[in-house]
Motif scaffolding. Structure first.
Motif, mmCIF file in Angstrom:
data_model
loop_
_atom_site.group_PDB
_atom_site.id
_atom_site.type_symbol
_atom_site.label_atom_id
_atom_site.label_comp_id
_atom_site.label_asym_id
_atom_site.label_seq_id
_atom_site.Cartn_x
_atom_site.Cartn_y
_atom_site.Cartn_z
ATOM 1 N N LEU A 68 0.841 -1.210 0.000
ATOM 2 C CA LEU A 68 0.000 0.000 0.000
ATOM 3 C C LEU A 68 0.870 1.252 0.000
ATOM 4 C CD1 LEU A 68 -2.780 -0.998 2.544
ATOM 5 C CD2 LEU A 68 -3.017 -0.725 0.089
ATOM 6 N N ASP A 69 1.944 1.188 0.746
ATOM 7 C CA ASP A 69 2.868 2.326 0.783
ATOM 8 C C ASP A 69 3.499 2.527 -0.594
ATOM 9 O OD1 ASP A 69 4.462 4.365 1.929
ATOM 10 O OD2 ASP A 69 6.134 2.967 1.918
ATOM 11 N N TYR A 70 3.880 1.415 -1.191
ATOM 12 C CA TYR A 70 4.494 1.471 -2.521
ATOM 13 C C TYR A 70 3.525 2.051 -3.548
ATOM 14 C CZ TYR A 70 4.944 -0.771 -7.092
ATOM 15 O OH TYR A 70 4.939 -1.036 -8.437
ATOM 16 N N LEU A 71 2.228 1.744 -3.372
ATOM 17 C CA LEU A 71 1.233 2.198 -4.348
ATOM 18 C C LEU A 71 1.052 3.704 -4.355
ATOM 19 C CD1 LEU A 71 -1.671 -0.390 -4.135
ATOM 20 C CD2 LEU A 71 -0.098 -0.009 -6.003
ATOM 21 N N GLN A 72 1.670 4.390 -3.408
ATOM 22 C CA GLN A 72 1.511 5.846 -3.351
ATOM 23 C C GLN A 72 2.139 6.543 -4.547
ATOM 24 O OE1 GLN A 72 1.168 7.836 0.657
ATOM 25 N NE2 GLN A 72 2.702 6.291 1.041
ATOM 26 N N TYR A 73 2.886 5.819 -5.347
ATOM 27 C CA TYR A 73 3.430 6.481 -6.536
ATOM 28 C C TYR A 73 2.316 6.935 -7.460
ATOM 29 C CZ TYR A 73 2.674 2.219 -9.311
ATOM 30 O OH TYR A 73 2.119 1.148 -9.966
ATOM 31 N N TRP A 74 1.112 6.404 -7.267
ATOM 32 C CA TRP A 74 -0.011 6.849 -8.101
ATOM 33 C C TRP A 74 -0.439 8.266 -7.756
ATOM 34 C CZ3 TRP A 74 -1.163 4.598 -12.391
ATOM 35 C CH2 TRP A 74 -0.895 3.238 -12.553
ATOM 36 N N THR A 75 0.019 8.790 -6.625
ATOM 37 C CA THR A 75 -0.368 10.159 -6.268
ATOM 38 C C THR A 75 0.550 11.181 -6.923
ATOM 39 O OG1 THR A 75 1.043 10.149 -4.317
ATOM 40 C CG2 THR A 75 -1.197 9.359 -4.035
ATOM 41 N N ARG A 76 1.543 10.703 -7.644
ATOM 42 C CA ARG A 76 2.519 11.627 -8.246
ATOM 43 C C ARG A 76 2.467 11.502 -9.764
ATOM 44 N NH1 ARG A 76 5.420 9.475 -3.811
ATOM 45 N NH2 ARG A 76 6.361 7.884 -5.110
ATOM 46 N N TYR A 82 -3.519 8.948 -14.964
ATOM 47 C CA TYR A 82 -4.211 7.756 -15.458
ATOM 48 C C TYR A 82 -5.354 7.343 -14.543
ATOM 49 C CZ TYR A 82 -0.262 7.444 -18.559
ATOM 50 O OH TYR A 82 0.674 7.732 -19.502
ATOM 51 N N ILE A 83 -5.468 7.992 -13.410
ATOM 52 C CA ILE A 83 -6.514 7.604 -12.458
ATOM 53 C C ILE A 83 -7.811 8.289 -12.842
ATOM 54 C CG2 ILE A 83 -7.222 7.868 -10.071
ATOM 55 C CD1 ILE A 83 -4.450 7.216 -9.247
ATOM 56 N N THR A 84 -8.835 7.474 -13.061
ATOM 57 C CA THR A 84 -10.109 8.042 -13.492
ATOM 58 C C THR A 84 -11.111 8.146 -12.341
ATOM 59 O OG1 THR A 84 -10.732 5.845 -14.200
ATOM 60 C CG2 THR A 84 -9.931 7.339 -15.884
ATOM 61 N N TYR A 85 -10.763 7.639 -11.183
ATOM 62 C CA TYR A 85 -11.616 7.829 -10.000
ATOM 63 C C TYR A 85 -10.793 8.570 -8.942
ATOM 64 C CZ TYR A 85 -14.722 4.262 -11.926
ATOM 65 O OH TYR A 85 -15.555 3.546 -12.725
ATOM 66 N N PRO A 86 -10.359 9.791 -9.235
ATOM 67 C CA PRO A 86 -9.364 10.409 -8.342
ATOM 68 C C PRO A 86 -9.897 10.731 -6.951
ATOM 69 C CG PRO A 86 -10.063 11.959 -10.008
ATOM 70 C CD PRO A 86 -10.742 10.685 -10.327
ATOM 71 N N THR A 87 -11.156 11.109 -6.857
ATOM 72 C CA THR A 87 -11.639 11.631 -5.571
ATOM 73 C C THR A 87 -11.562 10.584 -4.474
ATOM 74 O OG1 THR A 87 -13.823 11.131 -6.399
ATOM 75 C CG2 THR A 87 -13.137 13.409 -6.470
ATOM 76 N N SER A 88 -12.166 9.437 -4.725
ATOM 77 C CA SER A 88 -12.227 8.429 -3.666
ATOM 78 C C SER A 88 -10.933 7.627 -3.575
ATOM 79 C CB SER A 88 -13.390 7.484 -3.932
ATOM 80 O OG SER A 88 -13.292 6.981 -5.238
ATOM 81 N N CYS A 89 -10.345 7.374 -4.729
ATOM 82 C CA CYS A 89 -9.176 6.493 -4.761
ATOM 83 C C CYS A 89 -7.993 7.098 -4.007
ATOM 84 C CB CYS A 89 -8.845 6.222 -6.214
ATOM 85 S SG CYS A 89 -7.176 5.834 -6.550
ATOM 86 N N LEU A 90 -7.707 8.370 -4.266
ATOM 87 C CA LEU A 90 -6.523 8.975 -3.647
ATOM 88 C C LEU A 90 -6.736 9.160 -2.147
ATOM 89 C CD1 LEU A 90 -5.558 11.557 -6.377
ATOM 90 C CD2 LEU A 90 -4.544 9.354 -5.908
ATOM 91 N N LYS A 91 -7.965 9.495 -1.772
ATOM 92 C CA LYS A 91 -8.240 9.686 -0.339
ATOM 93 C C LYS A 91 -8.111 8.350 0.392
ATOM 94 C CE LYS A 91 -9.182 12.055 3.175
ATOM 95 N NZ LYS A 91 -8.144 12.982 3.630
ATOM 96 N N MET A 92 -8.643 7.319 -0.238
ATOM 97 C CA MET A 92 -8.586 6.011 0.418
ATOM 98 C C MET A 92 -7.137 5.535 0.523
ATOM 99 S SD MET A 92 -10.486 3.794 1.835
ATOM 100 C CE MET A 92 -12.140 3.619 1.264
ATOM 101 N N LEU A 93 -6.362 5.809 -0.489
ATOM 102 C CA LEU A 93 -4.952 5.417 -0.450
ATOM 103 C C LEU A 93 -4.241 6.139 0.699
ATOM 104 C CD1 LEU A 93 -2.961 3.679 -1.996
ATOM 105 C CD2 LEU A 93 -2.374 5.652 -3.370
ATOM 106 N N GLU A 94 -4.614 7.391 0.897
ATOM 107 C CA GLU A 94 -4.019 8.169 1.993
ATOM 108 C C GLU A 94 -4.465 7.599 3.340
ATOM 109 O OE1 GLU A 94 -4.956 12.344 1.665
ATOM 110 O OE2 GLU A 94 -4.643 12.590 3.807
ATOM 111 N N LEU A 95 -5.759 7.287 3.434
ATOM 112 C CA LEU A 95 -6.283 6.763 4.703
ATOM 113 C C LEU A 95 -5.682 5.403 5.031
ATOM 114 C CD1 LEU A 95 -10.068 7.690 4.409
ATOM 115 C CD2 LEU A 95 -8.446 8.579 6.068
ATOM 116 N N LEU A 96 -5.446 4.620 3.982
ATOM 117 C CA LEU A 96 -4.952 3.265 4.216
ATOM 118 C C LEU A 96 -3.518 3.252 4.742
ATOM 119 C CD1 LEU A 96 -6.460 1.308 1.237
ATOM 120 C CD2 LEU A 96 -6.802 0.845 3.650
ATOM 121 N N GLN A 97 -2.856 4.391 4.700
ATOM 122 C CA GLN A 97 -1.510 4.441 5.275
ATOM 123 C C GLN A 97 -1.573 4.519 6.796
ATOM 124 O OE1 GLN A 97 0.821 3.996 2.972
ATOM 125 N NE2 GLN A 97 -0.766 4.223 1.409
#
Lengths: 129, 335
Positions: A68-76, A82-97
């Motif tokens: 999950l930590d590694y997947l944070q490269y999607w925030t950069r 390429y992310i088409t669901y940015p609102t929920s996906c990025l927030k959830m990725l942040e929360l999952l840390q």
């Protein structure tokens, strides 16, 4: 950038290369690592899916937490575009840390509340705008 | 200044003394009186000058105080700056994850394309309310929607137990409000619009939910599900491409069919050759047999007929037989 095989043991610290017309990425089940990880990180935007992962005890697995930590490269950039669901996906990725959240998301109440709030926010944000 | 004033005083006193003296001698001198007046005027001038002087002194004192205050302020500012600088230097700089932070310039076109791509997942279609009452001016609080379902207890705990309003009761006033508020508008615009209470009936998106994340169904039909399916079937997904595999299987099938077709054609060709060979051998045998018969017949005729007659008849009958065989042979070739 050399592509790494997708396994826990490999050095998965490097994000997969951005696909272009000339890339010859090895395929896993017909899809490149880029495609699979993009789909997974977007699926994380669904609280029910995260709740499912939590119920299967994935979120307690240190290897998975590292992933999950590694997947944070999607925030950069350049991956962000390429992310088409940015609102929920990025927030959830942040929360999952956050460890606390990884424990709390096991609760169906929290899952449902996240879904409802997300649905309402989508409408209200538009109205305010 | 003091000397000047003292001199003025002295001059006044002297002039006065001269005047008094002249007066006591009963010989008042006009000059002495003028001197006194003049000396007195000088004295007044001197006193005015003194006043100015004293005012200046006060002003100088004030300025000095001001200077001191400003000096103190400057010192304070400088010391504050120094402190601040020290603090700033002491603050650890934020270290960004990639040391060489690259800038990714993008064009407006790219930005608009991205906005278009994500808008279907971030912007609800018109008419989709997700249960939010759009007729109210202010956004509803989170516990307003806390009706029914498993989130009721959560929302109740978040909202301090006060948000017990059900979702069913929330939209009802909203519908009524919108009906009331839009009724005059409708009468003004004429009858081109449907009545508000019929609008939901013709809107296919009425009560349709809008999610800002992929639904479970979408996840279940995605690449990860295919991956899991391969794993479940005992296939190692690494370097395995179902499309490639399908192409390969099709190719193999095609190759197999081609090989079968070739084998069949070869078999037929072989059969045909064998048949021709057999026919040829049969013809040869027949020919040999006929020749034998002919030779045998000639021997017999030669023995029966006279030599003069026997030479003419077989020469005429023999071509007939050969002609017949030739025709037969031609037919075979045409086949």
């Amino acid at each position: 950038m050399a592509s790494e095989p997708m396994s826990v043991g490999s050095s998965a610290q490097d994000p997969p290369p951005v696909p272009d017309a000339t890339s010859q990425e090895p395929k896993h089940g017909g899809h490149t690592r880029f495609e699979l990880e993009l789909e997974f990180v977007q699926a994380l935007g669904n609280p029910e899916y995260v709740n499912y992962l939590a119920s299967r005890k994935f979120l307690h697995n240190p290897a998975f937490v590292a992933y999950l930590d590694y997947l944070q490269y999607w925030t950069r950039p350049p991956f962000l575009q390429y992310i088409t669901y940015p609102t929920s996906c990025l927030k959830m990725l942040e929360l999952l840390q956050v460890e606390r959240f990884r424990k709390d998301i096991l609760s169906p109440n929290l899952t449902q509340a996240l879904i409802m709030d997300g649905m309402k926010a989508a409408v209200e944000w538009h109205r305010e705008g | 200044m003091d000397k000047k004033l003292d001199a003025s005083f002295e001059r006044v006193e002297k002039a006065l003394a001269v005047l008094i003296d002249s007066m006591t001698k009963f010989t008042p001198s006009e000059k002495a009186a003028n001197d006194v007046v003049k000396a007195e005027r000088d004295l007044f001038l001197g006193l005015e000058e003194l006043e100015v002087h004293q005012r200046n002194v006060v002003r100088i004192k004030q300025l000095k105080q001001e200077t001191e205050a400003l000096d103190a302020q400057t010192k304070q500012t400088i010391s504050a700056l120094w402190e601040m600088r020290k603090e700033l230097v002491a603050v650890a700089p934020t270290k960004f994850a990639p040391a060489k932070e690259e800038k990714y310039p993008f064009t407006t076109q790219q930005l608009l394309e991205y906005a278009r791509r994500i808008s279907r997942n971030t912007l609800p279609p018109p008419g989709v309310t997700n249960g939010v009452d759009l007729s109210t001016a202010t956004p509803t609080t989170p516990d307003d929607q806390a009706g029914g379902g498993p989130d009721a207890s959560f929302a109740a705990s978040v909202g301090g137990g006060s948000g017990q309003g059900t979702a069913a009761s929330t939209p009802a006033p909203g519908v009524q409000d919108s009906f009331v508020s839009q009724a005059p508008f409708q009468s003004q615009t004429g009858a081109t619009e449907l009545p508000v209470h019929l609008k939901p009936a013709v809107n296919p998106l009425e009560n349709a939910p809008f999610f800002t994340f992929p639904t479970i169904d979408r996840i279940r039909s995605g690449a990860l599900a295919q991956y899991q399916d391969l794993v479940n079937r005992g296939i190692d997904p690494k370097n395995y491409d179902p499309e490639e595999e399908e192409r390969r299987l099709k190719q193999e099938e095609q190759d197999r069919k081609d090989a079968e077709e070739r084998a069949r054609q070869e078999r037929e060709e072989q059969d045909r050759r064998m048949r021709e060979e057999r026919e040829r051998m049969a013809r040869e045998r027949e020919l040999a047999r006929q020749q034998q018969q002919q030779e045998g017949g000639m021997d017999r005729r030669g023995s029966v007929l006279a030599p003069g007659q026997g030479g003419g008849q077989p020469s005429r009958s023999a071509p007939k037989q050969f002609t017949f065989l030739d025709e037969d042979d031609d037919d075979e070739d045409e086949d």
